[in-house]
Design a protein around this motif. Structure first.
Motif, PDB file in Angstrom:
ATOM      1  N   ARG A 192       0.850  -1.181   0.000  1.00  0.00           N
ATOM      2  CA  ARG A 192       0.000   0.000   0.000  1.00  0.00           C
ATOM      3  C   ARG A 192       0.888   1.234   0.000  1.00  0.00           C
ATOM      4  NH1 ARG A 192      -5.145   1.161   1.278  1.00  0.00           N
ATOM      5  NH2 ARG A 192      -5.614   3.173   2.208  1.00  0.00           N
ATOM      6  N   VAL A 193       0.626   2.149  -0.929  1.00  0.00           N
ATOM      7  CA  VAL A 193       1.358   3.402  -1.019  1.00  0.00           C
ATOM      8  C   VAL A 193       0.351   4.545  -0.927  1.00  0.00           C
ATOM      9  CG1 VAL A 193       2.816   4.877  -2.463  1.00  0.00           C
ATOM     10  CG2 VAL A 193       3.194   2.405  -2.428  1.00  0.00           C
ATOM     11  N   ILE A 194       0.657   5.488  -0.064  1.00  0.00           N
ATOM     12  CA  ILE A 194      -0.165   6.679   0.067  1.00  0.00           C
ATOM     13  C   ILE A 194       0.644   7.827  -0.516  1.00  0.00           C
ATOM     14  CG2 ILE A 194      -1.522   8.125   1.635  1.00  0.00           C
ATOM     15  CD1 ILE A 194      -1.133   5.814   3.737  1.00  0.00           C
ATOM     16  N   ILE A 195       0.091   8.488  -1.521  1.00  0.00           N
ATOM     17  CA  ILE A 195       0.781   9.581  -2.191  1.00  0.00           C
ATOM     18  C   ILE A 195       0.182  10.898  -1.706  1.00  0.00           C
ATOM     19  CG2 ILE A 195       1.416  10.603  -4.408  1.00  0.00           C
ATOM     20  CD1 ILE A 195       0.863   7.832  -5.678  1.00  0.00           C
ATOM     21  N   PHE A 196       1.050  11.821  -1.290  1.00  0.00           N
ATOM     22  CA  PHE A 196       0.637  13.112  -0.747  1.00  0.00           C
ATOM     23  C   PHE A 196       1.131  14.244  -1.640  1.00  0.00           C
ATOM     24  CE2 PHE A 196       1.082  10.171   2.740  1.00  0.00           C
ATOM     25  CZ  PHE A 196      -0.030  10.414   3.528  1.00  0.00           C
ATOM     26  N   SER A 197       0.282  15.247  -1.858  1.00  0.00           N
ATOM     27  CA  SER A 197       0.704  16.429  -2.612  1.00  0.00           C
ATOM     28  C   SER A 197      -0.237  17.594  -2.352  1.00  0.00           C
ATOM     29  CB  SER A 197       0.727  16.147  -4.115  1.00  0.00           C
ATOM     30  OG  SER A 197       1.142  17.302  -4.828  1.00  0.00           O
ATOM     31  N   THR A 198       0.304  18.789  -2.572  1.00  0.00           N
ATOM     32  CA  THR A 198      -0.523  19.998  -2.502  1.00  0.00           C
ATOM     33  C   THR A 198      -1.164  20.292  -3.854  1.00  0.00           C
ATOM     34  OG1 THR A 198       1.401  21.354  -3.006  1.00  0.00           O
ATOM     35  CG2 THR A 198       0.851  21.064  -0.664  1.00  0.00           C
ATOM     36  N   HIS A 199      -0.863  19.498  -4.864  1.00  0.00           N
ATOM     37  CA  HIS A 199      -1.376  19.718  -6.220  1.00  0.00           C
ATOM     38  C   HIS A 199      -2.151  18.479  -6.666  1.00  0.00           C
ATOM     39  CE1 HIS A 199      -1.497  20.828 -10.429  1.00  0.00           C
ATOM     40  NE2 HIS A 199      -0.928  21.993 -10.136  1.00  0.00           N
ATOM     41  N   ARG A 200      -3.450  18.656  -6.912  1.00  0.00           N
ATOM     42  CA  ARG A 200      -4.315  17.504  -7.242  1.00  0.00           C
ATOM     43  C   ARG A 200      -3.866  16.756  -8.500  1.00  0.00           C
ATOM     44  NH1 ARG A 200      -8.869  17.301  -4.073  1.00  0.00           N
ATOM     45  NH2 ARG A 200      -9.430  19.261  -3.066  1.00  0.00           N
ATOM     46  N   SER A 201      -3.562  17.473  -9.575  1.00  0.00           N
ATOM     47  CA  SER A 201      -3.208  16.746 -10.797  1.00  0.00           C
ATOM     48  C   SER A 201      -1.843  16.072 -10.676  1.00  0.00           C
ATOM     49  CB  SER A 201      -3.275  17.651 -12.028  1.00  0.00           C
ATOM     50  OG  SER A 201      -2.313  18.649 -11.981  1.00  0.00           O
ATOM     51  N   ALA A 202      -0.961  16.583  -9.814  1.00  0.00           N
ATOM     52  CA  ALA A 202       0.318  15.903  -9.588  1.00  0.00           C
ATOM     53  C   ALA A 202       0.079  14.519  -9.001  1.00  0.00           C
ATOM     54  CB  ALA A 202       1.199  16.733  -8.655  1.00  0.00           C
ATOM     55  N   LEU A 203      -0.897  14.404  -8.110  1.00  0.00           N
ATOM     56  CA  LEU A 203      -1.213  13.100  -7.516  1.00  0.00           C
ATOM     57  C   LEU A 203      -1.559  12.077  -8.587  1.00  0.00           C
ATOM     58  CD1 LEU A 203      -3.448  14.328  -4.555  1.00  0.00           C
ATOM     59  CD2 LEU A 203      -1.253  13.151  -4.329  1.00  0.00           C
ATOM     60  N   VAL A 204      -2.473  12.448  -9.475  1.00  0.00           N
ATOM     61  CA  VAL A 204      -2.949  11.527 -10.512  1.00  0.00           C
ATOM     62  C   VAL A 204      -1.837  11.237 -11.519  1.00  0.00           C
ATOM     63  CG1 VAL A 204      -4.623  11.220 -12.384  1.00  0.00           C
ATOM     64  CG2 VAL A 204      -5.333  12.264 -10.217  1.00  0.00           C
ATOM     65  N   GLN A 205      -1.126  12.289 -11.953  1.00  0.00           N
ATOM     66  CA  GLN A 205      -0.055  12.088 -12.931  1.00  0.00           C
ATOM     67  C   GLN A 205       1.052  11.201 -12.376  1.00  0.00           C
ATOM     68  OE1 GLN A 205       1.490  15.488 -15.119  1.00  0.00           O
ATOM     69  NE2 GLN A 205      -0.426  16.584 -14.767  1.00  0.00           N
ATOM     70  N   TYR A 206       1.415  11.394 -11.120  1.00  0.00           N
ATOM     71  CA  TYR A 206       2.477  10.565 -10.540  1.00  0.00           C
ATOM     72  C   TYR A 206       2.030   9.105 -10.432  1.00  0.00           C
ATOM     73  CZ  TYR A 206       6.116   8.781  -7.495  1.00  0.00           C
ATOM     74  OH  TYR A 206       7.141   8.030  -6.971  1.00  0.00           O
ATOM     75  N   LYS A 207       0.813   8.893  -9.981  1.00  0.00           N
ATOM     76  CA  LYS A 207       0.285   7.519  -9.857  1.00  0.00           C
ATOM     77  C   LYS A 207       0.324   6.804 -11.206  1.00  0.00           C
ATOM     78  CE  LYS A 207      -3.888   4.933  -8.964  1.00  0.00           C
ATOM     79  NZ  LYS A 207      -5.336   5.008  -8.923  1.00  0.00           N
ATOM     80  N   GLU A 208       0.053   7.537 -12.283  1.00  0.00           N
ATOM     81  CA  GLU A 208       0.009   6.940 -13.619  1.00  0.00           C
ATOM     82  C   GLU A 208       1.343   7.006 -14.350  1.00  0.00           C
ATOM     83  OE1 GLU A 208      -3.221   9.065 -15.429  1.00  0.00           O
ATOM     84  OE2 GLU A 208      -4.704   8.096 -14.145  1.00  0.00           O
ATOM     85  N   SER A 209       2.357   7.587 -13.715  1.00  0.00           N
ATOM     86  CA  SER A 209       3.649   7.783 -14.382  1.00  0.00           C
ATOM     87  C   SER A 209       4.429   6.478 -14.546  1.00  0.00           C
ATOM     88  CB  SER A 209       4.497   8.784 -13.602  1.00  0.00           C
ATOM     89  OG  SER A 209       4.977   8.197 -12.401  1.00  0.00           O
TER      90      SER A 209
END
Length: 163
Positions: free
Chosen positions: A24-41
């Motif tokens: 399980r990985v929890i990704i944290f960011s102050t930028h919403r699209s960064a969260l999605v882009q990183y997960k899909e990177s």
């Protein structure tokens, strides 16, 4: 709900995979699209198993952290890992761990460090051409300070906020 601590203590030597738990990985960011882009990177997909459970956690420097949600996310899997995305807009945007400039990030990372025992991956995300290659030039001890204790990793991932 409650946790049976004695059973967890006996299983401590076994890895989550040996006990049949998915990573399980929890990704944290102050930028919403960064969260999605990183997960899909590609960077994330190459680093994590395909069946990794991923939770995205958006927070703001201008609002209090929802500690209840944070605790719930961590409590769901005692072996969770965290990735904290740190946006860099220029060569001088290293104030991620300055309590006056980034109080929520400091609060979040302090909590993660205490709760996850070093299972944290800091991901520096340059958002401009002038910030590219920032990770190589950082004085990590100076910028990250006490947050670099233990097996904590620092990676770089180029984030395009215009996508």
């Amino acid at each position: 709900s409650f946790r049976i601590s004695s059973a967890l203590t006996r299983l401590r030597d076994a890895t989550p995979m040996e006990r049949g738990q998915k990573k399980r990985v929890i990704i944290f960011s102050t930028h919403r699209s960064a969260l999605v882009q990183y997960k899909e990177s590609k960077k994330f997909r190459l680093k994590e198993p395909a069946d990794t459970q991923v939770e995205l956690f958006h927070f703001s420097e201008h609002e209090c952290l929802d500690m209840r949600k944070l605790d719930e996310a961590i409590n769901e899997n005692e072996h969770a890992h965290a990735s904290v995305l740190l946006l860099a807009t220029s060569q001088s945007s290293y104030l991620w761990f300055d309590p006056e400039h980034s109080p929520r990030n400091v609060e979040l990372c302090t909590t993660l460090q205490r709760r996850l025992g070093g299972r944290i991956n800091f991901v520096v995300c340059p958002t401009t051409q002038s910030a590219r290659g920032i990770c190589k030039e950082l004085n990590k001890a100076e910028v990250f300070g006490s947050f670099l204790s233990g097996p904590i990793e620092v990676d770089e991932w180029e984030f395009d906020p215009n996508l």
